[in-house]
Design a protein around this motif. Sequence first.
Motif, PDB file in Angstrom:
ATOM      1  N   CYS A 631       0.839  -1.190   0.000  1.00 33.70           N
ATOM      2  CA  CYS A 631       0.000   0.000   0.000  1.00 33.70           C
ATOM      3  C   CYS A 631       0.882   1.251   0.000  1.00 33.70           C
ATOM      4  O   CYS A 631       1.852   1.312   0.759  1.00 33.70           O
ATOM      5  CB  CYS A 631      -0.910   0.025   1.225  1.00 33.70           C
ATOM      6  N   VAL A 632       0.529   2.222  -0.819  1.00 30.14           N
ATOM      7  CA  VAL A 632       1.312   3.458  -0.920  1.00 30.14           C
ATOM      8  C   VAL A 632       0.369   4.653  -0.891  1.00 30.14           C
ATOM      9  O   VAL A 632      -0.655   4.683  -1.583  1.00 30.14           O
ATOM     10  CB  VAL A 632       2.154   3.490  -2.216  1.00 30.14           C
ATOM     11  N   ALA A 633       0.742   5.650  -0.098  1.00 23.40           N
ATOM     12  CA  ALA A 633       0.069   6.949  -0.114  1.00 23.40           C
ATOM     13  C   ALA A 633       1.030   7.975  -0.705  1.00 23.40           C
ATOM     14  O   ALA A 633       2.137   8.154  -0.193  1.00 23.40           O
ATOM     15  CB  ALA A 633      -0.345   7.355   1.297  1.00 23.40           C
ATOM     16  N   VAL A 634       0.640   8.607  -1.788  1.00 22.92           N
ATOM     17  CA  VAL A 634       1.431   9.684  -2.393  1.00 22.92           C
ATOM     18  C   VAL A 634       0.752  10.986  -1.987  1.00 22.92           C
ATOM     19  O   VAL A 634      -0.368  11.277  -2.412  1.00 22.92           O
ATOM     20  CB  VAL A 634       1.500   9.541  -3.923  1.00 22.92           C
ATOM     21  N   VAL A 635       1.428  11.744  -1.143  1.00 17.52           N
ATOM     22  CA  VAL A 635       0.809  12.854  -0.422  1.00 17.52           C
ATOM     23  C   VAL A 635       1.317  14.200  -0.952  1.00 17.52           C
ATOM     24  O   VAL A 635       2.475  14.324  -1.363  1.00 17.52           O
ATOM     25  CB  VAL A 635       1.113  12.738   1.090  1.00 17.52           C
ATOM     26  N   GLY A 636       0.465  15.208  -0.934  1.00 20.87           N
ATOM     27  CA  GLY A 636       0.886  16.552  -1.323  1.00 20.87           C
ATOM     28  C   GLY A 636       1.035  16.731  -2.815  1.00 20.87           C
ATOM     29  O   GLY A 636       1.910  17.484  -3.267  1.00 20.87           O
ATOM     30  N   VAL A 637       0.184  16.059  -3.605  1.00 21.76           N
ATOM     31  CA  VAL A 637       0.275  16.185  -5.064  1.00 21.76           C
ATOM     32  C   VAL A 637      -0.604  17.365  -5.490  1.00 21.76           C
ATOM     33  O   VAL A 637      -1.560  17.239  -6.255  1.00 21.76           O
ATOM     34  CB  VAL A 637      -0.141  14.877  -5.760  1.00 21.76           C
ATOM     35  N   GLY A 638      -0.262  18.537  -4.947  1.00 21.00           N
ATOM     36  CA  GLY A 638      -1.000  19.758  -5.231  1.00 21.00           C
ATOM     37  C   GLY A 638      -0.280  20.641  -6.229  1.00 21.00           C
ATOM     38  O   GLY A 638       0.896  20.422  -6.557  1.00 21.00           O
ATOM     39  N   ALA A 639      -0.972  21.654  -6.698  1.00 17.73           N
ATOM     40  CA  ALA A 639      -0.422  22.531  -7.734  1.00 17.73           C
ATOM     41  C   ALA A 639       0.827  23.267  -7.276  1.00 17.73           C
ATOM     42  O   ALA A 639       1.689  23.604  -8.092  1.00 17.73           O
ATOM     43  CB  ALA A 639      -1.491  23.529  -8.173  1.00 17.73           C
ATOM     44  N   ARG A 640       0.955  23.507  -5.961  1.00 22.29           N
ATOM     45  CA  ARG A 640       2.110  24.240  -5.458  1.00 22.29           C
ATOM     46  C   ARG A 640       3.330  23.356  -5.229  1.00 22.29           C
ATOM     47  O   ARG A 640       4.423  23.873  -5.019  1.00 22.29           O
ATOM     48  CB  ARG A 640       1.753  24.947  -4.151  1.00 22.29           C
ATOM     49  N   GLN A 641       3.125  22.060  -5.225  1.00 18.46           N
ATOM     50  CA  GLN A 641       4.223  21.147  -4.867  1.00 18.46           C
ATOM     51  C   GLN A 641       4.664  20.240  -6.006  1.00 18.46           C
ATOM     52  O   GLN A 641       5.814  19.809  -6.042  1.00 18.46           O
ATOM     53  CB  GLN A 641       3.793  20.294  -3.667  1.00 18.46           C
ATOM     54  N   VAL A 642       3.774  19.912  -6.922  1.00 18.77           N
ATOM     55  CA  VAL A 642       4.100  19.015  -8.042  1.00 18.77           C
ATOM     56  C   VAL A 642       3.561  19.645  -9.323  1.00 18.77           C
ATOM     57  O   VAL A 642       2.339  19.767  -9.486  1.00 18.77           O
ATOM     58  CB  VAL A 642       3.486  17.617  -7.824  1.00 18.77           C
ATOM     59  N   ASN A 685      -4.023  19.161  -1.221  1.00 19.26           N
ATOM     60  CA  ASN A 685      -4.896  20.173  -0.625  1.00 19.26           C
ATOM     61  C   ASN A 685      -4.931  21.384  -1.544  1.00 19.26           C
ATOM     62  O   ASN A 685      -4.014  21.620  -2.314  1.00 19.26           O
ATOM     63  CB  ASN A 685      -4.457  20.527   0.801  1.00 19.26           C
ATOM     64  N   GLU A 686      -6.029  22.119  -1.458  1.00 18.43           N
ATOM     65  CA  GLU A 686      -6.316  23.221  -2.372  1.00 18.43           C
ATOM     66  C   GLU A 686      -6.440  22.679  -3.800  1.00 18.43           C
ATOM     67  O   GLU A 686      -7.206  21.763  -4.039  1.00 18.43           O
ATOM     68  CB  GLU A 686      -5.268  24.331  -2.242  1.00 18.43           C
ATOM     69  N   GLU A 687      -5.620  23.158  -4.742  1.00 18.06           N
ATOM     70  CA  GLU A 687      -5.749  22.729  -6.134  1.00 18.06           C
ATOM     71  C   GLU A 687      -4.860  21.520  -6.422  1.00 18.06           C
ATOM     72  O   GLU A 687      -3.729  21.450  -5.938  1.00 18.06           O
ATOM     73  CB  GLU A 687      -5.379  23.867  -7.080  1.00 18.06           C
ATOM     74  N   PRO A 688      -5.347  20.548  -7.211  1.00 13.26           N
ATOM     75  CA  PRO A 688      -4.499  19.402  -7.560  1.00 13.26           C
ATOM     76  C   PRO A 688      -3.386  19.801  -8.523  1.00 13.26           C
ATOM     77  O   PRO A 688      -3.471  20.826  -9.210  1.00 13.26           O
ATOM     78  CB  PRO A 688      -5.468  18.432  -8.232  1.00 13.26           C
ATOM     79  N   SER A 689      -2.353  18.995  -8.580  1.00 15.49           N
ATOM     80  CA  SER A 689      -1.276  19.205  -9.546  1.00 15.49           C
ATOM     81  C   SER A 689      -1.835  19.216 -10.964  1.00 15.49           C
ATOM     82  O   SER A 689      -2.784  18.483 -11.272  1.00 15.49           O
ATOM     83  CB  SER A 689      -0.245  18.075  -9.415  1.00 15.49           C
ATOM     84  N   PRO A 690      -1.255  20.024 -11.846  1.00 10.53           N
ATOM     85  CA  PRO A 690      -1.712  19.985 -13.247  1.00 10.53           C
ATOM     86  C   PRO A 690      -1.549  18.605 -13.872  1.00 10.53           C
ATOM     87  O   PRO A 690      -2.245  18.283 -14.834  1.00 10.53           O
ATOM     88  CB  PRO A 690      -0.812  21.030 -13.936  1.00 10.53           C
ATOM     89  N   PHE A 691      -0.659  17.776 -13.327  1.00  9.82           N
ATOM     90  CA  PHE A 691      -0.503  16.412 -13.834  1.00  9.82           C
ATOM     91  C   PHE A 691      -1.738  15.569 -13.533  1.00  9.82           C
ATOM     92  O   PHE A 691      -2.012  14.595 -14.246  1.00  9.82           O
ATOM     93  CB  PHE A 691       0.722  15.741 -13.212  1.00  9.82           C
ATOM     94  N   LEU A 692      -2.469  15.920 -12.474  1.00  5.24           N
ATOM     95  CA  LEU A 692      -3.642  15.142 -12.060  1.00  5.24           C
ATOM     96  C   LEU A 692      -4.933  15.631 -12.692  1.00  5.24           C
ATOM     97  O   LEU A 692      -5.913  14.875 -12.749  1.00  5.24           O
ATOM     98  CB  LEU A 692      -3.803  15.187 -10.532  1.00  5.24           C
ATOM     99  N   VAL A 693      -4.947  16.867 -13.140  1.00  7.28           N
ATOM    100  CA  VAL A 693      -6.195  17.484 -13.608  1.00  7.28           C
ATOM    101  C   VAL A 693      -6.929  16.609 -14.630  1.00  7.28           C
ATOM    102  O   VAL A 693      -8.155  16.415 -14.524  1.00  7.28           O
ATOM    103  CB  VAL A 693      -5.923  18.892 -14.166  1.00  7.28           C
ATOM    104  N   PRO A 694      -6.249  16.019 -15.636  1.00  7.15           N
ATOM    105  CA  PRO A 694      -6.993  15.180 -16.597  1.00  7.15           C
ATOM    106  C   PRO A 694      -7.536  13.891 -15.979  1.00  7.15           C
ATOM    107  O   PRO A 694      -8.386  13.236 -16.583  1.00  7.15           O
ATOM    108  CB  PRO A 694      -5.934  14.854 -17.668  1.00  7.15           C
ATOM    109  N   LEU A 695      -7.039  13.513 -14.793  1.00 11.32           N
ATOM    110  CA  LEU A 695      -7.412  12.229 -14.197  1.00 11.32           C
ATOM    111  C   LEU A 695      -8.429  12.362 -13.078  1.00 11.32           C
ATOM    112  O   LEU A 695      -8.989  11.363 -12.623  1.00 11.32           O
ATOM    113  CB  LEU A 695      -6.156  11.533 -13.648  1.00 11.32           C
ATOM    114  N   VAL A 696      -8.616  13.583 -12.591  1.00 19.04           N
ATOM    115  CA  VAL A 696      -9.516  13.784 -11.451  1.00 19.04           C
ATOM    116  C   VAL A 696     -10.977  13.715 -11.900  1.00 19.04           C
ATOM    117  O   VAL A 696     -11.350  14.316 -12.894  1.00 19.04           O
ATOM    118  CB  VAL A 696      -9.237  15.148 -10.779  1.00 19.04           C
TER     119      VAL A 696
END
Length: 696
Positions: A631-642, A685-696
């Motif tokens: 099991c893996v948690a990938v944390v902090g995949v937000g627009a400001r960090q990734v 938190n807040e906005e997701p990373s742009p890498f995630l936007v197509p997948l959310v």
Amino acid sequence: MPRLGIDRGFFAEYGRLEKPLQERIADVFVKFEAATHTGIHLEKIRDSRNPRFRSIRIDQFHRGIVLAPETGDVYTLLTVQPHDDAYTWARRRDMSVNRATGGVEVRDEAWIEENLPTLQEKAHTAPSLVFADINDSDLIRLGVDEQTRKFARTLTDEAQLETALGMLPEVQGQVLIGLASGLTPDEVWSDLGAAIVDEPYDTDDLDAAVARSTDRIVLVDGPDDLMAIFAHPFAQWRIYLHPTQRAVVDADFRGPARVTGGPGTGKTVVALHRAYRLAQKPEARVLVTTFTSTLTESLAAGVKLLATSAEALGRIKVLHVDKLAHRVFREEHGAPNLISDADEKVLWDSIIDRLDLPFTAPFLSAEWRNVALAQRVATAAEYLSAKRTGRGRRLGANQKAQVWQALWEFENALRERSQWTHETVCREATRLLELRTDKPYGHVVVDEAQDLSPEQWRLIRAAAPEGPDDVFIAGDTHQRIYESRVSLREVGIRVTGRSSRLNLNYRTTAEILGWSLQLLAGERIDDMDGQLDSIAGCRSDVHGPPPTMKGFSTQSEEIAYVADTVQAWIGSGVSPSEIGVATRAKWLGNKVQDELFHRAVPVRSLAKNKSESDSVAIGTMHAMKGLEFRCVAVVGVGARQVPAAAAVTAVEDDEQTHDRDIQRERCVLFVACTRAREDLLITWNEEPSPFLVPLV
């Protein structure tokens, strides 16, 4: 004397069981020899599909299913399940011998029989069938038996085949998947990695098939060996080879060779077996190397796990590539006086000020590493003619002259101060090895090859004489997490005609793999040899829940949810050591670690404690490379960090380098997500990373 064999699939199954049951299973089979002598612990199963299936009592509520030998002495443990489920397993499944490969296979025969009539009825009215253009003779030649052929002839779309994969004999299912994807029969056989035999194997001799099935059956050599296997069940499962992998390990190459493939396809397993095979020769000197200390420790443990000969093990040296460079350097010059990152930046800034240059320190530093060092540029004329592919910012002749002056000033300053960088230490070590006729190694095996720099590749090339089986490379450029890029041909390593690809993922579920691959959709990624690479054919036959993506308003809410999830995983029977938490920034990992610590969850930082213990592992996405967890948690995949702002060159400084940095950040996230075997959580938190936007 009776011996115990263990089916490969049981190792993954064993890792999911609760610890008291694991301990009971180990206890039962440590006593296995005495149990089989008395005959009281193995019982025949009424109405089992295979008359040689036996049950063995684990405890009041659980039974193991064992294949008893007809003439030999190997008893093969197939599964351990709750009492009723174990007997149902034996009454539904059968074991058979693959006509083409000679290996054993398990199928859910009852499922096939139950579904075949409905499929046949649909096939009569279907406009087309999946295998209409495939002859029976080709299917037979590829080891597809009568029952599986009958099933295959009813399929009207590939989704039906994918649904049935867990029920069909494993190798036969892979054959059908390959044919359904458009491969020719010969291409499918090549993908399986086995040689077509002139005469088929005896499909009635199950005992001989068990002995041949080293890719599937682990033969235990006494109680100590058994306890070591049960102590590291998934690690033991990983070191056994699929026929495709075995073909690469056993091949004889006339020069450097390479194996590629997506995450979890077993490249590292192949590299370790390759090293051990080369070390069988009495005169062999084998170096196994990679680019980080964490991976080096993992490789060293893997070599020890598969080694059965102390002599061969002694011929293998596992060394971090920078450690190799420093070792060679120190033999000649003693310890180097290394310049710090901060002092290096100050030096670049001083040169820029003194020469009044219109360039930034990051640009000049990258130009020095990625052009001058990468291409062994030593003069102004060489720099003027050097290729700057991917550097983005075009330079005229006058600008190149200015840049070269800065690069020369930098190197000259290092010489005057008697200071070194890791790169110049590597360059000097390479020069020393190139002068030597007595190379320190006969063979070099490189894992995670995509992240080595050109200078490191030259060091590797200089560490062993050119010849058969001199360099073996395992890597995947889709998992490149550092900025190094290289053309193998330009550093003297030619693998043309000696490259193999692995496509079957053994680690990650199809759901996690498919989701992760979308992170890299549309990216043009090089293959380290002048072409573009692709992992479009990478697949997994293991299924599980889809990844969970969840956003939060605040960071504290996000961290609390991650901690709740970790506790839920542990509560469901997952060992803390089978859980990993990845963050892009170390400070965020520290916050998650603090929250888990306050909840009394055992936790360790990968930066401080790389060794396995019964605790949750927390580290940066980079630190996760080469590791894997249930099991893996990938944390902090937000627009400001990734993507991480500090890791991305500004567009105005260098547009192409900016694009490469963004691609590398995608790869870093891809690597972190594909560390999960069964369950993946992605949060922000807040906005997701742009890498995630197509997948959310």
